[in-house]
Design a protein around this motif. Structure first.
Motif, mmCIF file in Angstrom:
data_model
loop_
_atom_site.group_PDB
_atom_site.id
_atom_site.type_symbol
_atom_site.label_atom_id
_atom_site.label_comp_id
_atom_site.label_asym_id
_atom_site.label_seq_id
_atom_site.Cartn_x
_atom_site.Cartn_y
_atom_site.Cartn_z
ATOM 1 N N LEU A 21 -9.001 2.540 2.733
ATOM 2 C CA LEU A 21 -8.018 2.573 3.815
ATOM 3 C C LEU A 21 -6.601 2.552 3.260
ATOM 4 C CD1 LEU A 21 -9.604 0.222 6.477
ATOM 5 C CD2 LEU A 21 -9.044 2.634 6.784
ATOM 6 N N HIS A 22 -6.405 1.749 2.212
ATOM 7 C CA HIS A 22 -5.070 1.669 1.618
ATOM 8 C C HIS A 22 -4.571 3.038 1.180
ATOM 9 C CE1 HIS A 22 -3.440 -2.314 1.606
ATOM 10 N NE2 HIS A 22 -4.647 -2.829 1.404
ATOM 11 N N GLU A 23 -5.492 3.822 0.580
ATOM 12 C CA GLU A 23 -5.103 5.163 0.131
ATOM 13 C C GLU A 23 -4.596 5.989 1.312
ATOM 14 O OE1 GLU A 23 -8.656 6.722 -1.611
ATOM 15 O OE2 GLU A 23 -8.812 5.047 -3.033
ATOM 16 N N VAL A 24 -5.302 5.875 2.444
ATOM 17 C CA VAL A 24 -4.935 6.694 3.598
ATOM 18 C C VAL A 24 -3.677 6.159 4.279
ATOM 19 C CG1 VAL A 24 -5.698 7.405 5.883
ATOM 20 C CG2 VAL A 24 -7.270 7.508 3.965
ATOM 21 N N LEU A 25 -3.567 4.842 4.384
ATOM 22 C CA LEU A 25 -2.406 4.250 5.052
ATOM 23 C C LEU A 25 -1.114 4.714 4.390
ATOM 24 C CD1 LEU A 25 -3.501 0.544 5.701
ATOM 25 C CD2 LEU A 25 -3.377 2.424 7.325
ATOM 26 N N GLU B 181 -1.353 0.407 11.550
ATOM 27 C CA GLU B 181 -2.047 -0.877 11.553
ATOM 28 C C GLU B 181 -3.547 -0.612 11.533
ATOM 29 O OE1 GLU B 181 -1.460 -2.991 15.272
ATOM 30 O OE2 GLU B 181 -2.373 -1.374 16.429
ATOM 31 N N VAL B 182 -4.296 -1.594 11.064
ATOM 32 C CA VAL B 182 -5.751 -1.496 11.092
ATOM 33 C C VAL B 182 -6.250 -2.646 11.967
ATOM 34 C CG1 VAL B 182 -7.872 -1.552 9.744
ATOM 35 C CG2 VAL B 182 -5.824 -0.503 8.777
ATOM 36 N N VAL B 183 -6.957 -2.321 13.026
ATOM 37 C CA VAL B 183 -7.499 -3.364 13.898
ATOM 38 C C VAL B 183 -8.976 -3.546 13.555
ATOM 39 C CG1 VAL B 183 -7.931 -4.069 16.281
ATOM 40 C CG2 VAL B 183 -5.873 -2.769 15.730
ATOM 41 N N ASP C 116 -2.370 -8.277 3.450
ATOM 42 C CA ASP C 116 -1.591 -7.174 4.011
ATOM 43 C C ASP C 116 -1.552 -7.333 5.529
ATOM 44 O OD1 ASP C 116 -0.574 -4.806 4.957
ATOM 45 O OD2 ASP C 116 -1.721 -3.541 3.574
ATOM 46 N N PRO C 117 -0.373 -7.672 6.080
ATOM 47 C CA PRO C 117 -0.296 -7.938 7.534
ATOM 48 C C PRO C 117 -0.572 -6.712 8.395
ATOM 49 C CG PRO C 117 1.877 -7.982 6.519
ATOM 50 C CD PRO C 117 0.898 -7.879 5.403
ATOM 51 N N ARG C 118 -0.682 -5.521 7.762
ATOM 52 C CA ARG C 118 -1.045 -4.353 8.577
ATOM 53 C C ARG C 118 -2.489 -4.449 9.041
ATOM 54 N NH1 ARG C 118 0.596 0.563 4.778
ATOM 55 N NH2 ARG C 118 -0.424 -0.827 3.292
ATOM 56 N N GLN D 195 -19.206 5.977 6.471
ATOM 57 C CA GLN D 195 -19.876 7.229 6.838
ATOM 58 C C GLN D 195 -18.841 8.200 7.403
ATOM 59 O OE1 GLN D 195 -23.532 5.836 9.203
ATOM 60 N NE2 GLN D 195 -24.277 7.558 7.997
ATOM 61 N N ASP D 196 -17.795 7.636 7.975
ATOM 62 C CA ASP D 196 -16.670 8.446 8.439
ATOM 63 C C ASP D 196 -15.604 8.369 7.353
ATOM 64 O OD1 ASP D 196 -18.120 8.455 10.830
ATOM 65 O OD2 ASP D 196 -16.985 6.784 11.651
ATOM 66 N N PRO D 197 -15.448 9.418 6.555
ATOM 67 C CA PRO D 197 -14.515 9.325 5.421
ATOM 68 C C PRO D 197 -13.071 9.157 5.896
ATOM 69 C CG PRO D 197 -15.877 11.313 5.308
ATOM 70 C CD PRO D 197 -16.090 10.718 6.641
ATOM 71 N N PRO D 198 -12.371 8.119 5.416
ATOM 72 C CA PRO D 198 -10.999 7.867 5.868
ATOM 73 C C PRO D 198 -10.065 9.062 5.666
ATOM 74 C CG PRO D 198 -11.819 5.986 4.643
ATOM 75 C CD PRO D 198 -12.849 7.048 4.506
ATOM 76 N N GLN D 199 -10.359 9.902 4.677
ATOM 77 C CA GLN D 199 -9.454 11.042 4.413
ATOM 78 C C GLN D 199 -9.361 11.994 5.604
ATOM 79 O OE1 GLN D 199 -10.422 9.387 1.871
ATOM 80 N NE2 GLN D 199 -8.476 9.417 0.779
ATOM 81 N N VAL D 200 -10.426 12.041 6.413
ATOM 82 C CA VAL D 200 -10.429 12.945 7.574
ATOM 83 C C VAL D 200 -9.327 12.566 8.574
ATOM 84 C CG1 VAL D 200 -11.885 13.824 9.465
ATOM 85 C CG2 VAL D 200 -12.901 13.314 7.252
ATOM 86 N N ILE D 201 -8.921 11.291 8.528
ATOM 87 C CA ILE D 201 -7.872 10.823 9.438
ATOM 88 C C ILE D 201 -6.606 11.662 9.282
ATOM 89 C CG2 ILE D 201 -6.327 8.891 9.948
ATOM 90 C CD1 ILE D 201 -8.623 7.021 9.201
#
Ligand code: UDP
Ligand code: MG
Length: 344
Positions: free
Chosen positions: A26-30, A38-40, A61-63, A99-105
């Motif tokens: 996630l950090h890479e994508v953020l 933010e990540v909930v 990380d407060p995000r 399973q859902d690759p974050p890069q697709v975001i």
């Protein structure tokens, strides 16, 4: 903290094996997104150390914000809780097991910037899933597309990006038996698709046993179609006509003086067959009635035990109601949020 442009909602249920890698990915994508994010993280009643790991992620990380539900409410409700709490202009829902690759975001965000309000990730390939799962899923979606009153896209799960406008529309639907992907096709808006390869689970086992899968499938069928009820009427008609035909045949044989001795077996078979069909139909109607009952109770969709990182909303009130982080059935929370709705 500035208000985020992107919110990434992730339901977590016993995912301690994948969680550290999830945070890394996630950090890479953020860092690549073109605005604050933010990540909930929604802890759906995990029994392992997932929640501790989530709190650590928030500390580091407060995000990363954490919402802990009071028990396991199931995936569909957990993502709803996360969407309720998200504050971004674009909200992405994805699984915790990678399973859902974050890069697709990033591709979804690009579509959003083109003006699409719902961006669905469409599975091109599924890696590491059993033949039974693939076959049953394909059969189910074919059937649902025939029956459902709204068009359901194929190979679309819950991995999607939603614009704030479409999200508010979705959140105004507080039905308790939720089939989120169907609800997103119901709301309409401008929808786009982004193809992706569904990876195999990063670690751990699926948290969706067959029982939960069937429950989800039933919510899709019963929540978006009344075709089973029409089927019952049709089947009843056919049987009534057939029985009249059989009666007429018996009379004709009698009048013609032909020997007609109805056997014990045919009687018994007819009676048991019809009783079976009747019970089945009653059960099916009962499923719809049960859903009416669920809605009539009007219980909140979920309860929050603890929230971390949401600022003033952090402390849950003792009565379980919350101003924003709230599982209310819409009587309270969403009347305030949806323009044009009368306040209670
Ligand atoms: N999940 C959840 N509550 C549940 C079951 C699953 O929050 O009761 C989460 C799980 O942690 C994962 C996502 O929902 O992030 C999808 O679950 P899973 O990967 O087990 O389902 P599958 O991909 O096997 O259909
Ligand atoms: Mg999975």
């Amino acid at each position: 903290m500035e208000t985020p442009r992107y919110s990434i909602v992730i339901p977590v249920y016993n995912e301690e094996e994948t969680f550290p890698d999830l945070v890394k990915r996630l950090h890479e994508v953020l860092d690549l997104l073109d605005g604050p994010a933010e990540v909930v993280l929604v802890d759906d009643g995990s029994k392992d150390s997932s929640y501790q790991l989530m709190l650590q992620a928030n500390q580091a990380d407060p995000r990363f914000k954490v919402l802990q539900l009071s028990r396991n409410f199931g995936h569909q409700v957990a993502i709803t809780a996360g969407m309720d709490a998200a504050t971004g202009q674009a909200v992405i829902i994805m699984d915790a097991d990678l399973q859902d690759p974050p890069q697709v975001i990033l591709e979804m965000a690009a579509k959003w910037q083109e003006g699409y309000e719902v961006v669905n990730a469409v599975r091109q390939h599924r890696e590491g899933e059993t033949r039974f799962k693939k076959a049953s899923a394909s059969l189910y979606y074919k059937l649902l597309r025939r029956m459902a009153e709204v068009d359901q896209p194929v190979d679309v799960g819950d991995f999607r990006l939603v614009d704030r406008k479409a999200l508010d529309a979705f959140l105004s639907m507080r039905e308790s038996n939720r089939y989120v992907r169907g609800m997103f096709s119901w709301i309409g808006f401008r929808q786009a698709a982004v193809p992706y390869t569904r990876a195999s689970r990063h670690a751990g086992a699926s948290k969706y046993p067959l029982r939960k899968m069937i429950g989800l499938a039933a919510n899709g069928m019963l929540g978006f179609s009344t075709a089973p009820l029409r089927f019952a009427i049709g089947a009843g008609l056919i049987m009534a006509v057939a029985s009249v035909g059989y009666g007429l045949l018996a009379i004709a044989l009698k009048l013609a003086g032909l020997p007609y001795v109805p056997g014990y077996a045919s009687l018994l078979v007819t009676i048991t067959f019809l009783s079976g069909v009747q019970l089945m139909v009653i059960g099916m109607v009962g499923q719809y009635v049960a859903r009416v009952y669920d809605e009539a109770k009007g219980r909140p969709l979920y309860l929050v035990r603890e929230a971390k990182g949401f600022g003033s909303h952090d402390e849950p009130r003792s009565d379980g109601s919350r101003s924003q982080v709230n599982g209310g059935n819409g009587q309270r929370a969403h009347r305030e949020r949806i323009p044009g709705m009368p306040s209670a």
